[in-house]
Design a protein around this motif. Structure first.
Motif, PDB file in Angstrom:
ATOM      1  N   ARG A 100     -10.997   7.987   2.538  1.00 18.74           N
ATOM      2  CA  ARG A 100     -11.823   6.799   2.760  1.00 18.74           C
ATOM      3  C   ARG A 100     -13.051   7.137   3.601  1.00 18.74           C
ATOM      4  O   ARG A 100     -14.147   6.635   3.343  1.00 18.74           O
ATOM      5  CB  ARG A 100     -11.010   5.701   3.448  1.00 18.74           C
ATOM      6  N   PHE A 101     -12.869   7.983   4.622  1.00 23.35           N
ATOM      7  CA  PHE A 101     -14.017   8.414   5.421  1.00 23.35           C
ATOM      8  C   PHE A 101     -15.013   9.165   4.544  1.00 23.35           C
ATOM      9  O   PHE A 101     -16.224   8.959   4.641  1.00 23.35           O
ATOM     10  CB  PHE A 101     -13.571   9.289   6.592  1.00 23.35           C
ATOM     11  N   GLU A 102     -14.520  10.036   3.692  1.00 23.32           N
ATOM     12  CA  GLU A 102     -15.393  10.832   2.828  1.00 23.32           C
ATOM     13  C   GLU A 102     -16.193   9.950   1.875  1.00 23.32           C
ATOM     14  O   GLU A 102     -17.337  10.271   1.546  1.00 23.32           O
ATOM     15  CB  GLU A 102     -14.565  11.864   2.067  1.00 23.32           C
ATOM     16  N   LYS A 103     -15.633   8.849   1.430  1.00 18.91           N
ATOM     17  CA  LYS A 103     -16.354   7.920   0.550  1.00 18.91           C
ATOM     18  C   LYS A 103     -17.584   7.331   1.230  1.00 18.91           C
ATOM     19  O   LYS A 103     -18.512   6.886   0.581  1.00 18.91           O
ATOM     20  CB  LYS A 103     -15.435   6.803   0.078  1.00 18.91           C
ATOM     21  N   HIS A 104     -17.582   7.324   2.557  1.00 20.95           N
ATOM     22  CA  HIS A 104     -18.729   6.822   3.324  1.00 20.95           C
ATOM     23  C   HIS A 104     -19.644   7.970   3.760  1.00 20.95           C
ATOM     24  O   HIS A 104     -20.467   7.787   4.655  1.00 20.95           O
ATOM     25  CB  HIS A 104     -18.250   6.041   4.556  1.00 20.95           C
ATOM     26  N   ASP A 105     -19.473   9.138   3.143  1.00 16.84           N
ATOM     27  CA  ASP A 105     -20.277  10.319   3.483  1.00 16.84           C
ATOM     28  C   ASP A 105     -20.187  10.598   4.983  1.00 16.84           C
ATOM     29  O   ASP A 105     -21.174  10.805   5.676  1.00 16.84           O
ATOM     30  CB  ASP A 105     -21.729  10.126   3.050  1.00 16.84           C
ATOM     31  N   THR A 106     -18.958  10.548   5.481  1.00 15.40           N
ATOM     32  CA  THR A 106     -18.682  10.671   6.905  1.00 15.40           C
ATOM     33  C   THR A 106     -17.893  11.932   7.183  1.00 15.40           C
ATOM     34  O   THR A 106     -17.015  12.304   6.415  1.00 15.40           O
ATOM     35  CB  THR A 106     -17.853   9.451   7.371  1.00 15.40           C
ATOM     36  N   GLN A 107     -18.191  12.579   8.280  1.00 20.25           N
ATOM     37  CA  GLN A 107     -17.439  13.750   8.709  1.00 20.25           C
ATOM     38  C   GLN A 107     -16.603  13.366   9.926  1.00 20.25           C
ATOM     39  O   GLN A 107     -17.126  12.865  10.915  1.00 20.25           O
ATOM     40  CB  GLN A 107     -18.371  14.905   9.067  1.00 20.25           C
ATOM     41  N   VAL A 108     -15.305  13.589   9.835  1.00 12.62           N
ATOM     42  CA  VAL A 108     -14.399  13.323  10.946  1.00 12.62           C
ATOM     43  C   VAL A 108     -14.263  14.607  11.758  1.00 12.62           C
ATOM     44  O   VAL A 108     -14.054  15.685  11.200  1.00 12.62           O
ATOM     45  CB  VAL A 108     -13.005  12.879  10.439  1.00 12.62           C
ATOM     46  N   LEU A 109     -14.423  14.498  13.057  1.00 14.56           N
ATOM     47  CA  LEU A 109     -14.233  15.616  13.976  1.00 14.56           C
ATOM     48  C   LEU A 109     -13.346  15.161  15.121  1.00 14.56           C
ATOM     49  O   LEU A 109     -13.505  14.055  15.622  1.00 14.56           O
ATOM     50  CB  LEU A 109     -15.571  16.080  14.577  1.00 14.56           C
ATOM     51  N   GLY A 110     -12.453  16.010  15.531  1.00 15.66           N
ATOM     52  CA  GLY A 110     -11.688  15.769  16.744  1.00 15.66           C
ATOM     53  C   GLY A 110     -12.248  16.674  17.826  1.00 15.66           C
ATOM     54  O   GLY A 110     -12.600  17.816  17.551  1.00 15.66           O
ATOM     55  N   ILE A 111     -12.359  16.176  19.026  1.00 14.73           N
ATOM     56  CA  ILE A 111     -12.847  16.991  20.144  1.00 14.73           C
ATOM     57  C   ILE A 111     -11.870  16.818  21.303  1.00 14.73           C
ATOM     58  O   ILE A 111     -11.511  15.702  21.655  1.00 14.73           O
ATOM     59  CB  ILE A 111     -14.265  16.582  20.589  1.00 14.73           C
ATOM     60  N   SER A 112     -11.459  17.942  21.871  1.00 12.14           N
ATOM     61  CA  SER A 112     -10.509  17.929  22.977  1.00 12.14           C
ATOM     62  C   SER A 112     -11.008  18.859  24.071  1.00 12.14           C
ATOM     63  O   SER A 112     -11.653  19.864  23.792  1.00 12.14           O
ATOM     64  CB  SER A 112      -9.147  18.415  22.472  1.00 12.14           C
ATOM     65  N   VAL A 113     -10.677  18.540  25.316  1.00 11.33           N
ATOM     66  CA  VAL A 113     -11.051  19.417  26.428  1.00 11.33           C
ATOM     67  C   VAL A 113     -10.077  20.591  26.556  1.00 11.33           C
ATOM     68  O   VAL A 113     -10.229  21.425  27.441  1.00 11.33           O
ATOM     69  CB  VAL A 113     -11.162  18.660  27.769  1.00 11.33           C
ATOM     70  N   ASP A 114      -9.104  20.678  25.663  1.00  5.12           N
ATOM     71  CA  ASP A 114      -8.154  21.786  25.678  1.00  5.12           C
ATOM     72  C   ASP A 114      -8.753  23.019  25.009  1.00  5.12           C
ATOM     73  O   ASP A 114      -9.732  22.937  24.265  1.00  5.12           O
ATOM     74  CB  ASP A 114      -6.862  21.386  24.965  1.00  5.12           C
ATOM     75  N   SER A 115      -8.125  24.156  25.259  1.00  8.25           N
ATOM     76  CA  SER A 115      -8.586  25.423  24.675  1.00  8.25           C
ATOM     77  C   SER A 115      -8.285  25.466  23.175  1.00  8.25           C
ATOM     78  O   SER A 115      -7.467  24.685  22.668  1.00  8.25           O
ATOM     79  CB  SER A 115      -7.884  26.601  25.364  1.00  8.25           C
ATOM     80  N   VAL A 116      -8.920  26.396  22.484  1.00  7.31           N
ATOM     81  CA  VAL A 116      -8.696  26.558  21.044  1.00  7.31           C
ATOM     82  C   VAL A 116      -7.220  26.817  20.739  1.00  7.31           C
ATOM     83  O   VAL A 116      -6.647  26.165  19.854  1.00  7.31           O
ATOM     84  CB  VAL A 116      -9.612  27.669  20.460  1.00  7.31           C
ATOM     85  N   PRO A 117      -6.547  27.762  21.452  1.00  5.45           N
ATOM     86  CA  PRO A 117      -5.126  27.975  21.148  1.00  5.45           C
ATOM     87  C   PRO A 117      -4.274  26.720  21.371  1.00  5.45           C
ATOM     88  O   PRO A 117      -3.348  26.443  20.600  1.00  5.45           O
ATOM     89  CB  PRO A 117      -4.709  29.096  22.109  1.00  5.45           C
ATOM     90  N   CYS A 118      -4.593  25.953  22.393  1.00  7.21           N
ATOM     91  CA  CYS A 118      -3.859  24.715  22.652  1.00  7.21           C
ATOM     92  C   CYS A 118      -4.102  23.709  21.525  1.00  7.21           C
ATOM     93  O   CYS A 118      -3.161  23.065  21.040  1.00  7.21           O
ATOM     94  CB  CYS A 118      -4.280  24.140  24.001  1.00  7.21           C
ATOM     95  N   ASN A 119      -5.347  23.568  21.095  1.00  9.53           N
ATOM     96  CA  ASN A 119      -5.671  22.664  19.986  1.00  9.53           C
ATOM     97  C   ASN A 119      -4.962  23.091  18.709  1.00  9.53           C
ATOM     98  O   ASN A 119      -4.457  22.251  17.957  1.00  9.53           O
ATOM     99  CB  ASN A 119      -7.184  22.620  19.738  1.00  9.53           C
ATOM    100  N   THR A 120      -4.931  24.386  18.462  1.00 10.54           N
ATOM    101  CA  THR A 120      -4.270  24.911  17.272  1.00 10.54           C
ATOM    102  C   THR A 120      -2.781  24.573  17.290  1.00 10.54           C
ATOM    103  O   THR A 120      -2.221  24.119  16.289  1.00 10.54           O
ATOM    104  CB  THR A 120      -4.480  26.438  17.165  1.00 10.54           C
ATOM    105  N   ALA A 121      -2.143  24.779  18.434  1.00 10.77           N
ATOM    106  CA  ALA A 121      -0.719  24.470  18.564  1.00 10.77           C
ATOM    107  C   ALA A 121      -0.471  22.979  18.398  1.00 10.77           C
ATOM    108  O   ALA A 121       0.500  22.558  17.744  1.00 10.77           O
ATOM    109  CB  ALA A 121      -0.200  24.959  19.919  1.00 10.77           C
TER     110      ALA A 121
END
Length: 104
Positions: free
Chosen positions: A10-31
């Motif tokens: 549904r987001f893509e139908k609105h030509d929208t890009q969803v991004l998540g942003i966290s203050v955690d490190s990359v390995p923490c985000n990956t986990a």
């Protein structure tokens, strides 16, 4: 975050890009993403310098974490929707889709 994954088409139908942003490190985000069964949109790390993006969007807490916040930024880079809410809450995606329909 799983609700965004569920509504990704549904987001893509609105030509929208969803991004998540966290203050955690990359390995923490990956986990974390793995613990959810994976996510198919980008999850960015606002780790170094810690919380720089969150600070710019007035979403950084003094205890070193970010607020739960949603932003819709239009193609000109203007924030057209901002919702900073309690960490335990997540607004209904329909609020975001209402904003996106107005931008179409």
């Amino acid at each position: 975050m799983p609700s965004y994954e569920a509504d990704l088409s549904r987001f893509e139908k609105h030509d929208t890009q969803v991004l998540g942003i966290s203050v955690d490190s990359v390995p923490c985000n990956t986990a974390w993403a793995k613990s959810l069964g994976g996510i198919s949109y980008d999850l960015l790390s606002d780790f170094e310098p810690k919380g720089e993006v969150a600070r710019k969007f007035d979403a950084f807490r003094s205890e070193g974490i970010s607020e739960r916040a949603l932003f819709v930024i239009d193609k000109q880079g203007k924030i057209v929707y901002k919702d900073i809410h309690a960490i335990g809450e997540q607004p209904d995606n329909e609020e975001i889709f209402d904003v996106l329909r107005k931008l179409d």
